[in-house]
Design a protein around this motif. Structure first.
Motif, PDB file in Angstrom:
ATOM      1  N   ALA A  34       0.813  -1.213   0.000  1.00  0.00           N
ATOM      2  CA  ALA A  34       0.000   0.000   0.000  1.00  0.00           C
ATOM      3  C   ALA A  34       0.848   1.265   0.000  1.00  0.00           C
ATOM      4  O   ALA A  34       0.343   2.341  -0.277  1.00  0.00           O
ATOM      5  CB  ALA A  34      -0.939   0.014   1.213  1.00  0.00           C
ATOM      6  N   GLU A  35       2.133   1.166   0.344  1.00  0.00           N
ATOM      7  CA  GLU A  35       2.966   2.364   0.354  1.00  0.00           C
ATOM      8  C   GLU A  35       4.432   1.974   0.455  1.00  0.00           C
ATOM      9  O   GLU A  35       4.814   1.184   1.303  1.00  0.00           O
ATOM     10  CB  GLU A  35       2.578   3.272   1.527  1.00  0.00           C
ATOM     11  N   PHE A  36       5.234   2.532  -0.433  1.00  0.00           N
ATOM     12  CA  PHE A  36       6.689   2.392  -0.379  1.00  0.00           C
ATOM     13  C   PHE A  36       7.267   3.416  -1.341  1.00  0.00           C
ATOM     14  O   PHE A  36       6.584   3.910  -2.238  1.00  0.00           O
ATOM     15  CB  PHE A  36       7.138   0.979  -0.763  1.00  0.00           C
ATOM     16  N   GLY A  37       8.529   3.777  -1.150  1.00  0.00           N
ATOM     17  CA  GLY A  37       9.124   4.755  -2.039  1.00  0.00           C
ATOM     18  C   GLY A  37      10.615   4.896  -1.819  1.00  0.00           C
ATOM     19  O   GLY A  37      11.193   4.331  -0.885  1.00  0.00           O
ATOM     20  N   PHE A  38      11.232   5.682  -2.713  1.00  0.00           N
ATOM     21  CA  PHE A  38      12.674   5.921  -2.654  1.00  0.00           C
ATOM     22  C   PHE A  38      12.920   7.311  -3.220  1.00  0.00           C
ATOM     23  O   PHE A  38      12.308   7.702  -4.212  1.00  0.00           O
ATOM     24  CB  PHE A  38      13.424   4.871  -3.470  1.00  0.00           C
ATOM     25  N   GLN A  39      13.820   8.053  -2.592  1.00  0.00           N
ATOM     26  CA  GLN A  39      13.988   9.455  -2.967  1.00  0.00           C
ATOM     27  C   GLN A  39      14.891   9.685  -4.175  1.00  0.00           C
ATOM     28  O   GLN A  39      15.737   8.879  -4.512  1.00  0.00           O
ATOM     29  CB  GLN A  39      14.578  10.242  -1.794  1.00  0.00           C
ATOM     30  N   GLY A  40      14.694  10.870  -4.766  1.00  0.00           N
ATOM     31  CA  GLY A  40      15.569  11.413  -5.797  1.00  0.00           C
ATOM     32  C   GLY A  40      15.277  12.890  -5.936  1.00  0.00           C
ATOM     33  O   GLY A  40      14.182  13.364  -5.578  1.00  0.00           O
ATOM     34  N   PRO A  41      16.214  13.686  -6.450  1.00  0.00           N
ATOM     35  CA  PRO A  41      15.996  15.123  -6.553  1.00  0.00           C
ATOM     36  C   PRO A  41      15.032  15.488  -7.675  1.00  0.00           C
ATOM     37  O   PRO A  41      14.828  14.733  -8.623  1.00  0.00           O
ATOM     38  CB  PRO A  41      17.400  15.665  -6.848  1.00  0.00           C
ATOM     39  N   ALA A  42      14.471  16.681  -7.540  1.00  0.00           N
ATOM     40  CA  ALA A  42      13.639  17.250  -8.600  1.00  0.00           C
ATOM     41  C   ALA A  42      14.485  17.492  -9.846  1.00  0.00           C
ATOM     42  O   ALA A  42      15.725  17.410  -9.813  1.00  0.00           O
ATOM     43  CB  ALA A  42      13.023  18.557  -8.115  1.00  0.00           C
ATOM     44  N   ALA A  43      13.816  17.799 -10.965  1.00  0.00           N
ATOM     45  CA  ALA A  43      14.541  18.149 -12.187  1.00  0.00           C
ATOM     46  C   ALA A  43      15.511  19.293 -11.903  1.00  0.00           C
ATOM     47  O   ALA A  43      15.316  20.103 -10.996  1.00  0.00           O
ATOM     48  CB  ALA A  43      13.562  18.546 -13.284  1.00  0.00           C
ATOM     49  N   TRP A  44      16.564  19.365 -12.693  1.00  0.00           N
ATOM     50  CA  TRP A  44      17.621  20.345 -12.467  1.00  0.00           C
ATOM     51  C   TRP A  44      17.068  21.763 -12.328  1.00  0.00           C
ATOM     52  O   TRP A  44      17.376  22.478 -11.363  1.00  0.00           O
ATOM     53  CB  TRP A  44      18.625  20.275 -13.613  1.00  0.00           C
ATOM     54  N   SER A  45      16.245  22.186 -13.284  1.00  0.00           N
ATOM     55  CA  SER A  45      15.720  23.556 -13.259  1.00  0.00           C
ATOM     56  C   SER A  45      14.827  23.786 -12.048  1.00  0.00           C
ATOM     57  O   SER A  45      14.897  24.844 -11.412  1.00  0.00           O
ATOM     58  CB  SER A  45      14.939  23.853 -14.546  1.00  0.00           C
ATOM     59  N   THR A  46      13.995  22.834 -11.725  1.00  0.00           N
ATOM     60  CA  THR A  46      13.103  22.966 -10.573  1.00  0.00           C
ATOM     61  C   THR A  46      13.908  23.115  -9.292  1.00  0.00           C
ATOM     62  O   THR A  46      13.612  23.967  -8.448  1.00  0.00           O
ATOM     63  CB  THR A  46      12.188  21.741 -10.468  1.00  0.00           C
ATOM     64  N   LEU A  47      14.949  22.294  -9.139  1.00  0.00           N
ATOM     65  CA  LEU A  47      15.730  22.297  -7.911  1.00  0.00           C
ATOM     66  C   LEU A  47      16.567  23.567  -7.775  1.00  0.00           C
ATOM     67  O   LEU A  47      16.548  24.228  -6.730  1.00  0.00           O
ATOM     68  CB  LEU A  47      16.629  21.061  -7.878  1.00  0.00           C
ATOM     69  N   PHE A  48      17.262  23.933  -8.839  1.00  0.00           N
ATOM     70  CA  PHE A  48      18.205  25.038  -8.707  1.00  0.00           C
ATOM     71  C   PHE A  48      17.574  26.404  -8.978  1.00  0.00           C
ATOM     72  O   PHE A  48      18.262  27.425  -8.897  1.00  0.00           O
ATOM     73  CB  PHE A  48      19.432  24.772  -9.568  1.00  0.00           C
ATOM     74  N   ASP A  49      16.279  26.428  -9.228  1.00  0.00           N
ATOM     75  CA  ASP A  49      15.540  27.692  -9.149  1.00  0.00           C
ATOM     76  C   ASP A  49      15.432  28.168  -7.708  1.00  0.00           C
ATOM     77  O   ASP A  49      15.265  29.360  -7.451  1.00  0.00           O
ATOM     78  CB  ASP A  49      14.130  27.541  -9.732  1.00  0.00           C
ATOM     79  N   VAL A  50      15.512  27.228  -6.755  1.00  0.00           N
ATOM     80  CA  VAL A  50      15.303  27.586  -5.348  1.00  0.00           C
ATOM     81  C   VAL A  50      16.517  27.299  -4.477  1.00  0.00           C
ATOM     82  O   VAL A  50      16.588  27.779  -3.348  1.00  0.00           O
ATOM     83  CB  VAL A  50      14.065  26.865  -4.776  1.00  0.00           C
ATOM     84  N   VAL A  51      17.450  26.504  -4.971  1.00  0.00           N
ATOM     85  CA  VAL A  51      18.656  26.177  -4.215  1.00  0.00           C
ATOM     86  C   VAL A  51      19.819  26.949  -4.823  1.00  0.00           C
ATOM     87  O   VAL A  51      20.139  26.759  -6.010  1.00  0.00           O
ATOM     88  CB  VAL A  51      18.940  24.662  -4.239  1.00  0.00           C
ATOM     89  N   HIS A  52      20.447  27.813  -4.019  1.00  0.00           N
ATOM     90  CA  HIS A  52      21.482  28.703  -4.557  1.00  0.00           C
ATOM     91  C   HIS A  52      22.788  28.594  -3.782  1.00  0.00           C
ATOM     92  O   HIS A  52      23.557  29.553  -3.729  1.00  0.00           O
ATOM     93  CB  HIS A  52      20.972  30.149  -4.526  1.00  0.00           C
ATOM     94  N   ASP A  53      23.056  27.432  -3.192  1.00  0.00           N
ATOM     95  CA  ASP A  53      24.339  27.243  -2.533  1.00  0.00           C
ATOM     96  C   ASP A  53      25.470  27.464  -3.540  1.00  0.00           C
ATOM     97  O   ASP A  53      25.379  27.023  -4.692  1.00  0.00           O
ATOM     98  CB  ASP A  53      24.444  25.820  -1.972  1.00  0.00           C
ATOM     99  N   SER A  54      26.528  28.124  -3.103  1.00  0.00           N
ATOM    100  CA  SER A  54      27.654  28.375  -3.981  1.00  0.00           C
ATOM    101  C   SER A  54      28.954  27.980  -3.274  1.00  0.00           C
ATOM    102  O   SER A  54      29.313  28.605  -2.263  1.00  0.00           O
ATOM    103  CB  SER A  54      27.702  29.846  -4.389  1.00  0.00           C
ATOM    104  N   PRO A  55      29.618  26.944  -3.794  1.00  0.00           N
ATOM    105  CA  PRO A  55      29.233  26.126  -4.944  1.00  0.00           C
ATOM    106  C   PRO A  55      28.090  25.175  -4.603  1.00  0.00           C
ATOM    107  O   PRO A  55      27.839  24.908  -3.427  1.00  0.00           O
ATOM    108  CB  PRO A  55      30.510  25.347  -5.263  1.00  0.00           C
ATOM    109  N   ALA A  56      27.416  24.679  -5.640  1.00  0.00           N
ATOM    110  CA  ALA A  56      26.323  23.735  -5.427  1.00  0.00           C
ATOM    111  C   ALA A  56      26.840  22.488  -4.714  1.00  0.00           C
ATOM    112  O   ALA A  56      27.894  21.957  -5.066  1.00  0.00           O
ATOM    113  CB  ALA A  56      25.685  23.359  -6.757  1.00  0.00           C
ATOM    114  N   ASP A  57      26.077  22.035  -3.718  1.00  0.00           N
ATOM    115  CA  ASP A  57      26.563  20.979  -2.829  1.00  0.00           C
ATOM    116  C   ASP A  57      25.368  20.191  -2.296  1.00  0.00           C
ATOM    117  O   ASP A  57      24.424  20.786  -1.774  1.00  0.00           O
ATOM    118  CB  ASP A  57      27.329  21.620  -1.662  1.00  0.00           C
ATOM    119  N   PRO A  58      25.373  18.857  -2.427  1.00  0.00           N
ATOM    120  CA  PRO A  58      24.269  18.075  -1.861  1.00  0.00           C
ATOM    121  C   PRO A  58      24.044  18.342  -0.383  1.00  0.00           C
ATOM    122  O   PRO A  58      22.923  18.175   0.107  1.00  0.00           O
ATOM    123  CB  PRO A  58      24.704  16.629  -2.105  1.00  0.00           C
ATOM    124  N   TYR A  59      25.100  18.746   0.327  1.00  0.00           N
ATOM    125  CA  TYR A  59      24.977  19.001   1.758  1.00  0.00           C
ATOM    126  C   TYR A  59      25.016  20.500   2.076  1.00  0.00           C
ATOM    127  O   TYR A  59      25.222  20.892   3.216  1.00  0.00           O
ATOM    128  CB  TYR A  59      26.089  18.259   2.520  1.00  0.00           C
TER     129      TYR A  59
END
Length: 364
Positions: A34-59
Motif C-alpha cells: 500500500a505504500e513504499f518509495g525511494f527518494q531522488g531530486p527534482a529536475a535540475w531547473s526545478t531544484l536550482f531555481d530555489v537552491v542557490h548554494d555556492s558552490p552547489a553541494d548536496p549538503y
C-alpha cells in the motif's frame, strides 16, 4: 492481525528507504503493497531555481532546507554507492541520485509483480510534489517528470516481463530446476501467444548463449519459464547483458510487450564505455528530435530536457541500447531548440557517463 503482516492485508514498506539496500525488496512476499518509495531530486531547473548554494553541494544549507527526510541525503548516498560510481560533480550527483531512485522502484515493482497471483498490487509513494524538493515523487513541483516517472510507466505496463530468482512463486510450490526464471504478465483481456528469444551477449554484441521457446498467456494471466544456467551464468558479468525479445504469432512485435534488458551487474561493476553514445539532433518548430546510436552497450539513456530548454519535456527515457541500435527522443517546448543545446552531454545522459570524465561542476 499483526500490522504489516505480508500474509494478510496490505503492507507499508519503509525499511528499504530508511535502512536497507533496495535489493532488500526481495525479502518481502506481500499480498498488496500500500505504500513504499525511494527518494531522488527534482529536475535540475526545478531544484536550482530555489537552491542557490555556492558552490552547489548536496549538503549545502539551501539544499538541505529542501530535503525534509531525516538524514535524507545520507540515505541517498548509502543507497547509490553499492550500485553506481561515486559522482564527482553536482551534475553527476543529480544524475546518479535520479537514476538510483528509478532503479530502486523499478527493482521493487518488478519483484512484486513477479509474485503474481500472490501479490495483487502496489501503490507507490508518491506521484507528485507540492513544493520544489528532494523527495519520493515521480513528478516534481514544476510538473517536470523525473526518470522515475518513465520507469513507472514501463514497469506498470499491462504486458510486462521480468527475470527473477526461481522458486519464489512457482505454481509447483517453489520447485525449480534453474536459478532464474522469466516471468511474463498479461494484464489485458486478450490471450497472448508469443515466442521468447533469450540471449546473453557481450557489450560489443557477441552472442554467447541463446534459447528460443513458446509462451502461452491467458487473459489476465501469466507464464513462467525456467532459464537454463548457461543463458545467464557468466564469469564476466561486468561485460555481458541478458536480453529477451518477443515475437508474435504473425512474426511481428507483440503489442504492448517490450524487450526485456536484464543487466547482470550493477552499473558500478560494469565496464561501460563512457563514449558509447553517438548523439545528433535536428531542430523542430516546437523543440528538437535527438537521435542516439550505441557504439557498444549503452545503459539507461535519459534526456534531461529542461537542461536544453526550461519549457521542454521529452517523450521517453531510461532506454538501453545494444551495439548499433538507435533510439529517437522527441523534445517539445515553447519553440525550437538548437541542435547544440539538445546534444549537450548534460542533457543527453546515460549510466555509461558515470564511468568517464566528470561532467559539470565539481563537488566541493
Amino acid at each position: 492481525m499483526t500490522p504489516n503482516d505480508p500474509a494478510n492485508g496490505t503492507v507499508h514498506i519503509w525499511d528499504v528507504w530508511n535502512a536497507k539496500d533496495y535489493t532488500s525488496y526481495r525479502e518481502w512476499r506481500p499480498r498488496f503493497v500500500a505504500e513504499f518509495g525511494f527518494q531522488g531530486p527534482a529536475a535540475w531547473s526545478t531544484l536550482f531555481d530555489v537552491v542557490h548554494d555556492s558552490p552547489a553541494d548536496p549538503y549545502g544549507h539551501e539544499m538541505l532546507v529542501h530535503q525534509k527526510a531525516n538524514q535524507g541525503n545520507l540515505k541517498l548516498e548509502r543507497g547509490y554507492l553499492p550500485h553506481l560510481p561515486a559522482p564527482r560533480t553536482i551534475d553527476d550527483w543529480h544524475l546518479a541520485t535520479q537514476l538510483n531512485q528509478a532503479h530502486a522502484i523499478r527493482f521493487g515493482i518488478s519483484w512484486f509483480r513477479s509474485l503474481t497471483p500472490r501479490c495483487t498490487g502496489t501503490v507507490v509513494w508518491q506521484l507528485n510534489d507540492n513544493w520544489p524538493v528532494v523527495s519520493w515523487a515521480g513528478v516534481d513541483h514544476a510538473e517536470r517528470r523525473k526518470p522515475l516517472w518513465y520507469a513507472l510507466r514501463d514497469v506498470y505496463a499491462p504486458r510486462f516481463a521480468t527475470i527473477q530468482p526461481s522458486g519464489t512463486e512457482n505454481d509447483d510450490d517453489g520447485a525449480s530446476p534453474a536459478p532464474s526464471e522469466l516471468v511474463v504478465l498479461n494484464d489485458t483481456d486478450e490471450a497472448l501467444a508469443a515466442t521468447a528469444a533469450v540471449r546473453r551477449l557481450t557489450f560489443a554484441g557477441e552472442v554467447l548463449a541463446e534459447e528460443t521457446f513458446e509462451l502461452e498467456l491467458p487473459a489476465r494471466g501469466h507464464a513462467r519459464r525456467a532459464l537454463t544456467e548457461a543463458l545467464l551464468a557468466t564469469d564476466d558479468a561486468g561485460n555481458e547483458v541478458g536480453v529477451v525479445d518477443f515475437v508474435g504469432a504473425d512474426g511481428g512485435e507483440v503489442p504492448g510487450l517490450a524487450r526485456l534488458v536484464h543487466d547482470l551487474a550493477d552499473v558500478v561493476d560494469q565496464r561501460l564505455d563512457p563514449a558509447a553514445a553517438e548523439v545528433t539532433a535536428e531542430e523542430t518548430s516546437d523543440g528538437a528530435v535527438v537521435t542516439v546510436t550505441a557504439r557498444s552497450y549503452l545503459r539507461d539513456v535519459v534526456v534531461l530536457a529542461d537542461r536544453a530548454d526550461r519549457s521542454a519535456s521529452v517523450d521517453r527515457s531510461l532506454v538501453s541500447l545494444l551495439p548499433g541500435e538507435t533510439a529517437r527522443f522527441e523534445l517539445r517546448g515553447d519553440g525550437p531548440i538548437s541542435a547544440e543545446a539538445a546534444t549537450d552531454p548534460r542533457v543527453v545522459r546515460s549510466a555509461n557517463q558515470l564511468h568517464g570524465d566528470p561532467i559539470g561542476t565539481p563537488l566541493p
